[in-house]
Design a protein around this motif. Structure first.
Motif, PDB file in Angstrom:
ATOM      1  N   ILE A  30      12.888  28.541  49.247  1.00  0.00           N
ATOM      2  CA  ILE A  30      13.879  27.707  48.590  1.00  0.00           C
ATOM      3  C   ILE A  30      13.338  27.446  47.201  1.00  0.00           C
ATOM      4  O   ILE A  30      12.145  27.243  47.030  1.00  0.00           O
ATOM      5  CB  ILE A  30      14.052  26.387  49.356  1.00  0.00           C
ATOM      6  CG1 ILE A  30      14.732  26.680  50.674  1.00  0.00           C
ATOM      7  CG2 ILE A  30      14.827  25.374  48.537  1.00  0.00           C
ATOM      8  CD1 ILE A  30      14.656  25.552  51.638  1.00  0.00           C
ATOM      9  N   ASN A  31      14.197  27.476  46.220  1.00  0.00           N
ATOM     10  CA  ASN A  31      13.664  27.311  44.886  1.00  0.00           C
ATOM     11  C   ASN A  31      14.475  26.321  44.083  1.00  0.00           C
ATOM     12  O   ASN A  31      15.445  25.772  44.576  1.00  0.00           O
ATOM     13  CB  ASN A  31      13.555  28.656  44.174  1.00  0.00           C
ATOM     14  CG  ASN A  31      12.254  28.714  43.416  1.00  0.00           C
ATOM     15  OD1 ASN A  31      11.905  27.782  42.720  1.00  0.00           O
ATOM     16  ND2 ASN A  31      11.508  29.769  43.595  1.00  0.00           N
ATOM     17  N   GLY A  32      14.054  26.117  42.851  1.00  0.00           N
ATOM     18  CA  GLY A  32      14.781  25.222  41.971  1.00  0.00           C
ATOM     19  C   GLY A  32      14.835  23.838  42.572  1.00  0.00           C
ATOM     20  O   GLY A  32      13.945  23.419  43.302  1.00  0.00           O
ATOM     21  N   PHE A  33      15.912  23.129  42.275  1.00  0.00           N
ATOM     22  CA  PHE A  33      16.031  21.749  42.704  1.00  0.00           C
ATOM     23  C   PHE A  33      16.221  21.614  44.203  1.00  0.00           C
ATOM     24  O   PHE A  33      16.166  20.508  44.735  1.00  0.00           O
ATOM     25  CB  PHE A  33      17.172  21.069  41.956  1.00  0.00           C
ATOM     26  CG  PHE A  33      16.699  20.335  40.755  1.00  0.00           C
ATOM     27  CD1 PHE A  33      16.072  21.008  39.718  1.00  0.00           C
ATOM     28  CD2 PHE A  33      16.832  18.955  40.654  1.00  0.00           C
ATOM     29  CE1 PHE A  33      15.602  20.327  38.605  1.00  0.00           C
ATOM     30  CE2 PHE A  33      16.366  18.269  39.544  1.00  0.00           C
ATOM     31  CZ  PHE A  33      15.759  18.956  38.524  1.00  0.00           C
ATOM     32  N   GLY A  34      16.461  22.722  44.891  1.00  0.00           N
ATOM     33  CA  GLY A  34      16.568  22.663  46.352  1.00  0.00           C
ATOM     34  C   GLY A  34      15.320  22.062  46.963  1.00  0.00           C
ATOM     35  O   GLY A  34      15.389  21.323  47.953  1.00  0.00           O
ATOM     36  N   ARG A  82       1.443  26.048  42.184  1.00  0.00           N
ATOM     37  CA  ARG A  82       1.365  27.073  41.141  1.00  0.00           C
ATOM     38  C   ARG A  82      -0.067  27.493  40.866  1.00  0.00           C
ATOM     39  O   ARG A  82      -0.330  28.620  40.493  1.00  0.00           O
ATOM     40  CB  ARG A  82       1.970  26.564  39.830  1.00  0.00           C
ATOM     41  CG  ARG A  82       3.435  26.293  39.925  1.00  0.00           C
ATOM     42  CD  ARG A  82       3.937  25.683  38.631  1.00  0.00           C
ATOM     43  NE  ARG A  82       4.246  26.716  37.672  1.00  0.00           N
ATOM     44  CZ  ARG A  82       5.485  26.969  37.240  1.00  0.00           C
ATOM     45  NH1 ARG A  82       6.489  26.269  37.679  1.00  0.00           N
ATOM     46  NH2 ARG A  82       5.698  27.917  36.356  1.00  0.00           N
TER      47      ARG A  82
ATOM     48  N   PRO B 144      22.290  26.834  53.040  1.00  0.00           N
ATOM     49  CA  PRO B 144      22.969  25.875  52.157  1.00  0.00           C
ATOM     50  C   PRO B 144      22.874  26.304  50.686  1.00  0.00           C
ATOM     51  O   PRO B 144      21.841  26.782  50.240  1.00  0.00           O
ATOM     52  CB  PRO B 144      22.199  24.572  52.398  1.00  0.00           C
ATOM     53  CG  PRO B 144      21.624  24.713  53.755  1.00  0.00           C
ATOM     54  CD  PRO B 144      21.318  26.170  53.913  1.00  0.00           C
ATOM     55  N   VAL B 146      22.632  24.595  48.148  1.00  0.00           N
ATOM     56  CA  VAL B 146      21.668  23.824  47.384  1.00  0.00           C
ATOM     57  C   VAL B 146      20.252  24.374  47.555  1.00  0.00           C
ATOM     58  O   VAL B 146      19.359  24.074  46.776  1.00  0.00           O
ATOM     59  CB  VAL B 146      21.750  22.331  47.789  1.00  0.00           C
ATOM     60  CG1 VAL B 146      21.185  22.101  49.167  1.00  0.00           C
ATOM     61  CG2 VAL B 146      21.078  21.435  46.780  1.00  0.00           C
ATOM     62  N   MET B 147      20.050  25.239  48.565  1.00  0.00           N
ATOM     63  CA  MET B 147      18.730  25.794  48.853  1.00  0.00           C
ATOM     64  C   MET B 147      18.529  27.195  48.289  1.00  0.00           C
ATOM     65  O   MET B 147      17.487  27.795  48.483  1.00  0.00           O
ATOM     66  CB  MET B 147      18.514  25.869  50.380  1.00  0.00           C
ATOM     67  CG  MET B 147      18.651  24.555  51.104  1.00  0.00           C
ATOM     68  SD  MET B 147      17.383  23.384  50.582  1.00  0.00           S
ATOM     69  CE  MET B 147      18.191  21.837  50.969  1.00  0.00           C
ATOM     70  N   GLY B 149      18.372  28.372  45.231  1.00  0.00           N
ATOM     71  CA  GLY B 149      17.765  28.591  43.930  1.00  0.00           C
ATOM     72  C   GLY B 149      18.779  28.784  42.820  1.00  0.00           C
ATOM     73  O   GLY B 149      18.420  29.060  41.687  1.00  0.00           O
ATOM     74  N   ALA B 153      21.849  21.829  42.436  1.00  0.00           N
ATOM     75  CA  ALA B 153      21.385  20.440  42.318  1.00  0.00           C
ATOM     76  C   ALA B 153      21.013  20.139  40.879  1.00  0.00           C
ATOM     77  O   ALA B 153      21.184  19.004  40.407  1.00  0.00           O
ATOM     78  CB  ALA B 153      20.201  20.204  43.242  1.00  0.00           C
ATOM     79  N   SER B 154      20.533  21.150  40.143  1.00  0.00           N
ATOM     80  CA  SER B 154      20.133  20.875  38.764  1.00  0.00           C
ATOM     81  C   SER B 154      21.362  20.662  37.874  1.00  0.00           C
ATOM     82  O   SER B 154      21.324  19.834  36.962  1.00  0.00           O
ATOM     83  CB  SER B 154      19.238  21.987  38.207  1.00  0.00           C
ATOM     84  OG  SER B 154      19.498  23.202  38.824  1.00  0.00           O
ATOM     85  N   VAL B 198      16.805  28.982  38.890  1.00  0.00           N
ATOM     86  CA  VAL B 198      15.785  27.998  38.525  1.00  0.00           C
ATOM     87  C   VAL B 198      14.517  28.315  39.314  1.00  0.00           C
ATOM     88  O   VAL B 198      14.552  28.389  40.527  1.00  0.00           O
ATOM     89  CB  VAL B 198      16.255  26.574  38.865  1.00  0.00           C
ATOM     90  CG1 VAL B 198      15.199  25.565  38.454  1.00  0.00           C
ATOM     91  CG2 VAL B 198      17.573  26.280  38.199  1.00  0.00           C
ATOM     92  N   ASP B 199      13.429  28.537  38.598  1.00  0.00           N
ATOM     93  CA  ASP B 199      12.172  28.836  39.278  1.00  0.00           C
ATOM     94  C   ASP B 199      11.144  27.759  39.004  1.00  0.00           C
ATOM     95  O   ASP B 199      10.471  27.779  37.980  1.00  0.00           O
ATOM     96  CB  ASP B 199      11.617  30.201  38.807  1.00  0.00           C
ATOM     97  CG  ASP B 199      12.106  31.301  39.708  1.00  0.00           C
ATOM     98  OD1 ASP B 199      12.322  31.024  40.902  1.00  0.00           O
ATOM     99  OD2 ASP B 199      12.283  32.428  39.223  1.00  0.00           O
ATOM    100  N   LEU B 200      11.050  26.801  39.893  1.00  0.00           N
ATOM    101  CA  LEU B 200      10.018  25.781  39.731  1.00  0.00           C
ATOM    102  C   LEU B 200       8.669  26.330  40.146  1.00  0.00           C
ATOM    103  O   LEU B 200       7.637  25.911  39.660  1.00  0.00           O
ATOM    104  CB  LEU B 200      10.324  24.548  40.588  1.00  0.00           C
ATOM    105  CG  LEU B 200      11.460  23.643  40.131  1.00  0.00           C
ATOM    106  CD1 LEU B 200      11.550  22.446  41.065  1.00  0.00           C
ATOM    107  CD2 LEU B 200      11.233  23.151  38.716  1.00  0.00           C
TER     108      LEU B 200
END
Lengths: 209, 209, 209
Positions: A30-34, A82, B144, B146-147, B149, B153-154, B198-200
């Motif tokens: 799962i990435n980003g804000f998820g 990271r 979902p 939202v999961m 990426g 959510a952003s 989005v890659d956190l």
């Protein structure tokens, strides 16, 4: 238990669960804000349900420190991953179990303070401990930990009984709390180490459906 | 914001989400009244959770227009699909995003009116926007949105920040609302068009489990 | 309806759903205390959501008999399964349907007593009946019954309409209740026997996604 105890313990529990949510989310790519959504859900889900059930104001709406602790723990986890090697599964389970043990105690205490009997209080403790992790697992499409036959809900229940027993013996609060948390954590870790499974059912061939 | 604004905007948001629920249900060949259940859950889930968290009466129990809007939108969708070509995935996402953007704003406003701080209000906006769609996806056994990426959510969070910024500048309500909705919708649509993710996290090999 | 009726009916409904949860958990080889968690969730989920939505105290926090009935039914099921042949799928569905029918009636009554209109009351009845089983299915990673196109939510809705009609004709409560329960149970069982499916949609090829 004084309010400060509650908040310190709660903030620690929330942070542990937030980390566990962020780690599982990372694992399931799962990435980003998820990740933030999973982390928040894991950290705040159980306690939110408890407060709804007891008819109390929701803890993180009233005291926004919990929300800050949650977000901080998630962002710390994101940064850590990271630059660090992936944590092993053992650390994930340890973090999850400490969160479970702490939330169990807080759930029982809050229920007792609201004037419920011990059977409702133990149920409320398990709800607080289990529900956040259950939401995390459902949303991440994992088989929920609590459903795998590991010593999970039973460790939580044993911690609750420990609390009830120490409480009945008029032991000071701090020892009720530490005793309950230790029993839950040790039972879960020991059972993983020796590969213990709880078998309530004699195994049978499944019903057709 | 006056109550009429709230209700009009809320009814529109509810209808959009009801349609998105019914469409996804159709896609996953859920049939019969299951469609109604998915639609209702998608449309009312986020706002219901928000009202529970804020300790307010549930919006659709108090004002049954929301319930009527939900049922009407679901039945209209059911009728439409029988006589129209299947909508493309783009329309599905557009409908879902408009619902998200509207619910985000309503959640923030309701929280601020209840006297919470901005950090709780932004969390409440995201809860309102995301939770209904999340329930829809879980029940339909989808990963979902939202999961995944995507910017989801952003986009919601960016819409929230826009609202907060315009609000702090004393811009009239209507522009705060429209600004926030536009930012969320445009960000999500633009990111889909250019394939932004989005890659956190820096990607790693997954932990064994 | 007097409070005793409520409690007797509620305890029976809770026990049926607890058994259905424990049976499905057994089927999906969930073991240990996970069974208890699924059983509790199935038995108490729908009614808990109803009480939250109506802003009432949660029934099992107030009256701990419900909690005792739930735990007893789960432990009885666990014992039964060890010494009896596996029950067939038909019994599982029958048990699930009786729980559904009873909770539907209780949900409608509780909503009407709270002063909601009939459309909100019918929605509340369906919520009470469906939500516990839906959580059970999601947590057990089954396709939820309510989503399979069987006569499930529609049987529940028909039971609700029956209640509303008998209620409008000033029939004594006990007959409203029995009428509604019979309609729901018979409709679901008959539809299974003749293989009836509800088709709101003309089938089409699925949208790409």
């Amino acid at each position: 238990m004084s309010t400060e105890y509650f908040i310190v313990l709660g903030v620690v529990g929330v942070a542990f669960f937030a980390v566990s949510g962020a780690l599982l989310g990372h694992d399931k790519s799962i990435n980003g804000f998820g990740i933030v959504v999973v982390g928040v859900m894991t950290a705040l889900g159980g306690g939110t349900l408890r407060d709804l059930l007891l008819g109390k104001p929701i803890f993180w709406v009233e005291t926004s420190e919990y929300l800050l602790a949650t977000y901080s723990a998630i962002f710390a986890t994101v940064l850590f991953i990271r630059y660090m090697p992936s944590p092993s599964n053992f650390y994930f389970i340890l973090i999850d179990t400490i969160g479970l043990a702490i939330f169990n105690v807080i759930g029982i205490e809050k229920a007792l303070i609201s004037g419920t009997g011990m059977i409702v209080a133990l149920t409320m403790g398990m709800t607080t401990g289990i529900f956040g992790g259950l939401m995390r697992d459902v949303v991440c499409r994992e088989v929920p930990y609590v459903m795998r036959g590991d010593v999970y809900a039973s460790a939580c229940f044993a911690g609750g009984l420990t609390y009830a027993a120490l409480f009945a013996l008029d032991i000071p609060y701090i020892w009720c709390i530490l005793g309950s948390i230790s029993v839950t954590v040790l039972m879960r870790i020991a059972s993983l180490h020796w590969g213990v499974k709880v078998d309530l059912f004699r195994k049978r061939t499944p019903r057709p459906n």
